[in-house]
Motif scaffolding. Structure first.
Motif, PDB file in Angstrom:
ATOM      1  N   UNK A 764       0.850  -1.198   0.000  1.00 17.39           N
ATOM      2  CA  UNK A 764       0.000   0.000   0.000  1.00 17.39           C
ATOM      3  C   UNK A 764       0.877   1.235   0.000  1.00 17.39           C
ATOM      4  N   UNK A 765       0.305   2.338  -0.450  1.00 14.26           N
ATOM      5  CA  UNK A 765       1.033   3.601  -0.462  1.00 14.26           C
ATOM      6  C   UNK A 765       0.048   4.754  -0.347  1.00 14.26           C
ATOM      7  N   UNK A 766       0.524   5.865   0.168  1.00 14.78           N
ATOM      8  CA  UNK A 766      -0.303   7.067   0.267  1.00 14.78           C
ATOM      9  C   UNK A 766       0.071   8.005  -0.874  1.00 14.78           C
ATOM     10  N   UNK A 791      18.075   0.494  -8.704  1.00 20.89           N
ATOM     11  CA  UNK A 791      17.444   0.089  -9.952  1.00 20.89           C
ATOM     12  C   UNK A 791      17.135  -1.399  -9.931  1.00 20.89           C
ATOM     13  N   UNK A 792      16.153  -1.773 -10.781  1.00 20.43           N
ATOM     14  CA  UNK A 792      15.787  -3.180 -10.924  1.00 20.43           C
ATOM     15  C   UNK A 792      15.867  -3.539 -12.401  1.00 20.43           C
ATOM     16  N   UNK A 793      15.961  -4.824 -12.677  1.00 26.22           N
ATOM     17  CA  UNK A 793      15.976  -5.289 -14.066  1.00 26.22           C
ATOM     18  C   UNK A 793      14.704  -6.075 -14.345  1.00 26.22           C
ATOM     19  N   UNK A 794      14.344  -6.152 -15.634  1.00 29.13           N
ATOM     20  CA  UNK A 794      13.136  -6.869 -16.060  1.00 29.13           C
ATOM     21  C   UNK A 794      11.932  -6.441 -15.227  1.00 29.13           C
ATOM     22  N   UNK A 795      11.795  -5.128 -15.082  1.00 24.79           N
ATOM     23  CA  UNK A 795      10.738  -4.606 -14.228  1.00 24.79           C
ATOM     24  C   UNK A 795       9.336  -4.909 -14.742  1.00 24.79           C
ATOM     25  N   UNK A 796       8.420  -5.081 -13.816  1.00 25.12           N
ATOM     26  CA  UNK A 796       7.010  -5.280 -14.129  1.00 25.12           C
ATOM     27  C   UNK A 796       6.184  -4.292 -13.317  1.00 25.12           C
ATOM     28  N   UNK A 797       5.004  -3.969 -13.818  1.00 21.86           N
ATOM     29  CA  UNK A 797       4.133  -3.064 -13.070  1.00 21.86           C
ATOM     30  C   UNK A 797       2.826  -3.757 -12.739  1.00 21.86           C
ATOM     31  N   UNK A 798       2.260  -3.396 -11.639  1.00 19.02           N
ATOM     32  CA  UNK A 798       0.983  -3.935 -11.174  1.00 19.02           C
ATOM     33  C   UNK A 798       0.119  -2.756 -10.734  1.00 19.02           C
ATOM     34  N   UNK A 799      -1.082  -2.671 -11.322  1.00 19.42           N
ATOM     35  CA  UNK A 799      -1.967  -1.563 -10.993  1.00 19.42           C
ATOM     36  C   UNK A 799      -2.475  -1.636  -9.566  1.00 19.42           C
ATOM     37  N   UNK A 800      -2.574  -0.483  -8.927  1.00 18.86           N
ATOM     38  CA  UNK A 800      -3.098  -0.399  -7.557  1.00 18.86           C
ATOM     39  C   UNK A 800      -4.494   0.231  -7.605  1.00 18.86           C
ATOM     40  N   UNK A 801      -5.290  -0.065  -6.603  1.00 22.25           N
ATOM     41  CA  UNK A 801      -6.641   0.490  -6.553  1.00 22.25           C
ATOM     42  C   UNK A 801      -6.790   1.333  -5.293  1.00 22.25           C
ATOM     43  N   UNK A 802      -7.744   2.255  -5.345  1.00 25.86           N
ATOM     44  CA  UNK A 802      -7.997   3.115  -4.177  1.00 25.86           C
ATOM     45  C   UNK A 802      -8.621   2.271  -3.064  1.00 25.86           C
ATOM     46  N   UNK A 803      -7.929   2.240  -1.937  1.00 27.11           N
ATOM     47  CA  UNK A 803      -8.451   1.508  -0.779  1.00 27.11           C
ATOM     48  C   UNK A 803      -9.199   2.445   0.161  1.00 27.11           C
ATOM     49  N   UNK A 813      -3.660   3.747  -1.742  1.00 27.85           N
ATOM     50  CA  UNK A 813      -3.751   2.767  -2.832  1.00 27.85           C
ATOM     51  C   UNK A 813      -3.128   1.455  -2.353  1.00 27.85           C
ATOM     52  N   UNK A 814      -3.651   0.332  -2.870  1.00 29.41           N
ATOM     53  CA  UNK A 814      -3.084  -0.963  -2.467  1.00 29.41           C
ATOM     54  C   UNK A 814      -3.207  -1.978  -3.606  1.00 29.41           C
ATOM     55  N   UNK A 815      -2.412  -3.029  -3.509  1.00 29.33           N
ATOM     56  CA  UNK A 815      -2.508  -4.159  -4.432  1.00 29.33           C
ATOM     57  C   UNK A 815      -1.728  -5.324  -3.848  1.00 29.33           C
ATOM     58  N   UNK A 816      -1.820  -6.467  -4.493  1.00 27.24           N
ATOM     59  CA  UNK A 816      -1.047  -7.650  -4.094  1.00 27.24           C
ATOM     60  C   UNK A 816      -0.278  -8.158  -5.307  1.00 27.24           C
ATOM     61  N   UNK A 817       0.997  -8.473  -5.098  1.00 29.17           N
ATOM     62  CA  UNK A 817       1.787  -9.056  -6.188  1.00 29.17           C
ATOM     63  C   UNK A 817       2.190 -10.471  -5.788  1.00 29.17           C
ATOM     64  N   UNK A 818       2.257 -11.337  -6.782  1.00 19.22           N
ATOM     65  CA  UNK A 818       2.552 -12.749  -6.545  1.00 19.22           C
ATOM     66  C   UNK A 818       4.030 -13.030  -6.772  1.00 19.22           C
ATOM     67  N   UNK A 819       4.628 -13.774  -5.866  1.00 20.82           N
ATOM     68  CA  UNK A 819       6.036 -14.166  -6.014  1.00 20.82           C
ATOM     69  C   UNK A 819       6.108 -15.350  -6.982  1.00 20.82           C
TER      70      UNK A 819
END
Length: 849
Positions: A764-766, A791-803, A813-819
């Protein structure tokens, strides 16, 4: 003499043969083997003497011979077969119910050079030949395309070599009456002229038309009697060294080209800019849209880029034109009023993003700011271009820089030998060359008898050697060479020896010297009694490139050693005709660029469709084309900081590949007179090149990924008085005024781990958006493997939603990412605008936590 009135006298052609004249006026014949055979049938020696130019050929054909053919039933039947094909392929009205384009759609393809055929001197090298192949494939695919270029009085130079091997240049004048150009007409039926403002008065140009199958190519020409000498000289030569003249050419191509189209009532729905030379077209297109659709400058700026394609062809920084802004200003002066904006605003479109760029104007940067669809010309080049131009989008991960890739391809019917083509007709069916990418068709190559394929290849190699001897005799005769040496020249090369070709522009990064770094080892390879090898060199250096000229001189001097004269030659004046013979007859096509400076390279593709095997550095297209079943690689795609060390390592790798793999494979003939392993590689090479690297695939990829969506964008953005474009403009202005207030806190993990594959990480983030609402932005977690502390390599993005809405423009905003994998990862968060790629990739609209 002044006020000379030109006129032309044409030969009398009997009525039954009138189609011969029609055919000569459309360059469709240049990629139809059957059509070329028809002309050759009239008089094969005169056809060659006429340099395969049907206009010159028909002018010089005796009247008696034409009258004889006019009653020759066999010849007339041959002509009818071609005429019927011409009607279907060129004249029949476009009516494709499955076409993704509407009836008024038009794709305008701009290029500084076009290599269609050797009798049309409008090209310097690979860029032009690629553009010519593009138009030919577009004609075959029945695309609604129009080409735009310049008509040069002298074109690119012809090369000849002095006694000591130093390149000399000559610029013969183009005879307009020997090429099938006709005057382009405006909407009133009069000859079309365009005018562009210049620093010393108006630049006036006539517009000519050249027919490439279905595709019209319009060419602008300032060589008019009424123009002063300095204006007439603008289209004198291709790529002039003088900076002011070069800028004038590029202004004429871009601005004048768009005005020429408008003069014929053509307002393209898509503009394709082939390299940065033509990017001024975008500024003129903005002006035309403002005038035609009654929109303002900022609204037009939302339309033009979304329907523009920009292709870059070189990772060499010197290959991109940068001009002092002061000399650009006069050409853009009139646009202040037309666009109702400031001079500074217009010049800012081409202002470079690098440091100390004040007062400069970059044609490449203008292209980037004028086109949503930007691409390199191979997968590797796309990656290189993203790194090279990442400074234009500061803070954006390199992998997300909006430059994609579409790998170049070659027009198979233009480059495949007549003999190979006939062989494929028998085994694949007569329509194979209309669908060379179809694996169901191409896999039939496996069924060709090895003996037949080898026999055809040997015929092509024999023709190559015969032509080399003819060219070498001409070269040496011009130098008044002693008779003893001339006798040697007449018998250069061996019909049965392994033949390697190195033919391309002689620039230092192409590294022709790699073969010569161990002269003794090279000599031993060439002069082997049991496994002889011969090498054919060809290529031009830029007139101002002394290092490139010195490389040619070195090759010439090395080849003059008596013991090597039969094994190593250099052919002068490398052009399309020479290239065609070389790619059709080579056993091995050698390419040794300094990775990653070869953007693509297409000559190896042309050799491959003819059964030639590539030996090359893993650079450009060969990164995608290579496999051990179809050729050889030099090294494994390494890149070095020390170029001298790189040359030493890779020259030894080259020798090892030749002596340990290539030569033994070629001469492993056993009971046959050919190597079965070599034949297997030839078949794989042919299938690979035709399926993956033909221009039909390339143009289809442009259509699928760029042209269709560009045309749709253009239509939609202009609907209802450009309502959608106006909305984009208002939204952009709103975001521009409010974006700097956005703040996003570093993301927090609700779970501290340790994590295992399959676990989820809740984040989550404000975010403070101020007056911007959540529906206007995307807030994302960006994560990937840690490359360094920041920095990171092979970056991916995941959309967050308003919590949670905290009020006053603050949101959680929050989201969940899968390892999904093991390793050490890092994550952060960012805010980008919602919308299409053009708005998402706006330089200033990116805020990181």
């Amino acid at each position: 003499m002044k006020h000379i009135q030109p006129f032309q006298v044409f030969p009398i052609i009997p009525e039954p043969l009138s189609f011969l004249d029609t055919l000569s006026r459309n360059l469709w014949w240049s990629w139809q083997n059957d059509a070329k055979e028809l002309y050759k049938r009239i008089d094969p020696k005169l056809w060659e003497k006429s340099e395969q130019n049907p206009i010159v050929f028909l002018t010089n054909t005796p009247k008696e011979r034409l009258e004889e053919l006019a009653v020759d039933g066999s010849f007339l039947a041959h002509q009818k077969r071609i005429r019927d094909n011409f009607v279907i392929s060129v004249l029949q009205k476009l009516d494709k119910p499955d076409s993704p384009f509407q009836h008024n759609d038009n794709i305008a393809y701009f290029s500084m050079e076009f290599g269609i055929h050797e009798c049309i001197p409008l090209f310097a090298g690979g860029l032009g030949v690629l553009a010519g192949d593009h138009l030919k494939a577009a004609s075959d695919l029945m695309l609604p395309m129009t080409g735009v270029g310049l008509l040069y009085k002298h074109g690119y130079f012809r090369q000849f070599l002095s006694q000591d091997g130093m390149q000399q240049e000559e610029y013969p004048e183009t005879d307009l009456y020997k090429i099938p150009v006709e005057k382009a007409l405006d909407l009133s039926g009069k000859s079309l002229y365009v005018t562009v403002n210049g620093p010393n008065g108006n630049i006036r140009a006539r517009v000519w038309k050249l027919s490439i199958g279905r595709i019209p190519l319009y060419l602008l020409d300032t060589n008019l009697p009424d123009n002063p000498p300095e204006i007439r000289d603008i289209t004198a030569n291709l790529y002039p060294a003088n900076q002011n003249k070069r800028l004038a050419q590029e202004v004429l191509l871009g601005i004048g080209g768009m005005r020429a189209l408008a003069g014929m009532g053509i307002f393209p729905s898509v503009v394709h800019l082939n390299e940065g030379h033509s990017t001024f077209a975008g500024i003129e297109r903005i002006a035309q849209i403002i005038s035609k659709h009654n929109v303002d400058y900022k609204t037009a700026l939302e339309i033009v880029p979304r329907s523009t394609v920009f292709t870059t062809h070189t990772p060499v920084i010197a290959g991109h034109d940068v001009f002092p802004a002061e000399i650009v200003k006069p050409y853009l002066e009139s646009y202040k009023e037309e666009l109702e904006t400031s001079e500074k605003e217009i010049l800012s479109l081409g202002k470079p993003a690098w440091k100390d760029s004040e007062g400069q104007f970059s044609m490449f940067i203008l292209g980037l700011r004028m086109a949503q669809y930007c691409n390199g010309v191979s997968e590797l080049h796309g990656s290189v271009a993203r790194k090279m131009w990442s400074h234009v989008w500061p803070g954006k991960p390199v992998d997300e820089i909006p430059i994609s890739h579409i790998t170049n391809g070659v027009h198979v019917p233009s480059w495949i030998s007549y003999e190979i083509s006939l062989l494929l007709d028998r085994y694949l069916g007569t329509g194979w060359n209309k669908h060379p990418w179809d694996p169901a068709i191409m896999n039939r190559i496996d069924g060709i008898y090895d003996e037949e394929l080898w026999h055809v290849h040997e015929m092509n190699r024999t023709r190559l050697i015969r032509k080399c001897r003819e060219l070498m005799i001409k070269q040496y005769e011009k130098r008044n060479t002693p008779k003893m040496i001339m006798n040697d020249v007449e018998s250069v090369l061996d019909q049965d020896a392994l033949t390697i070709v190195f033919a391309r522009r002689f620039a230092t990064y192409k590294r022709s010297h790699l073969l010569f770094m161990d002269p003794e080892r090279l000599e031993s390879i060439l002069t082997s009694k049991t496994h002889p090898v011969q090498i054919i060199f060809a290529g031009k250096a830029h007139p101002k490139d002394q290092e490139g000229k010195d490389l040619i001189k070195f090759v010439i001097r090395f080849a003059q050693k008596p013991e090597l004269r039969h094994h190593l030659i250099f052919l002068e004046n490398y052009d399309i005709n020479t290239a065609r013979i070389l790619v059709q007859g080579a056993d091995v096509w050698l390419n040794t660029p300094r990775r990653p400076f070869e953007a693509c390279g297409t000559s190896g593709m042309k050799a491959a469709i003819n059964g030639g095997l590539n030996v090359g550095i893993l650079d450009g297209w060969w990164c995608e084309g290579y496999s051990e079943e179809r050729g050889w690689r030099i090294g494994k795609g390494e890149e070095y900081f020390d170029s001298e060390y790189q040359d030493n390592v890779e020259s030894q790798a080259l020798y090892n590949v030749l002596t340990d793999e290539v030569i033994p494979c070629f001469y492993d003939k056993k009971s046959n007179n050919y190597s079965q392993v070599w034949l297997s590689k030839m078949k794989e090479s042919m299938k690979m090149a035709m399926q993956n690297f033909c221009s039909h695939v390339m143009v289809s990829n442009y259509t699928k990924h760029c042209y269709v969506s560009s045309a749709e964008n253009n239509r939609n953005l202009l609907l209802n008085s450009a309502a959608e474009a106006r909305a984009h403009s208002l939204q952009r202005e709103r975001l521009r005024s409010l974006w700097k207030l956005i703040r996003i806190e570093p993301p927090k993990r609700k779970d501290q781990g340790p994590f295992r594959v399959g676990d989820t990480v809740n984040v989550s983030t404000e975010v403070f958006l101020g007056e911007i609402i959540p529906e206007e932005v995307d807030v994302q977690v960006y994560y990937g493997r840690i490359h360094s502390v920041d920095s990171v390599t092979d970056g991916k993005s995941e959309g967050m939603i308003v919590e949670e809405n905290l009020g006053n423009g603050c949101y959680i905003y929050s989201c969940a990412i899968t390892c999904s994998d093991t390793g050490r990862f890092g994550l952060t968060a960012r805010v980008i605008p919602k919308g299409d790629d053009w708005i998402k990739n706006t330089q200033d609209f990116l805020t990181w936590a």
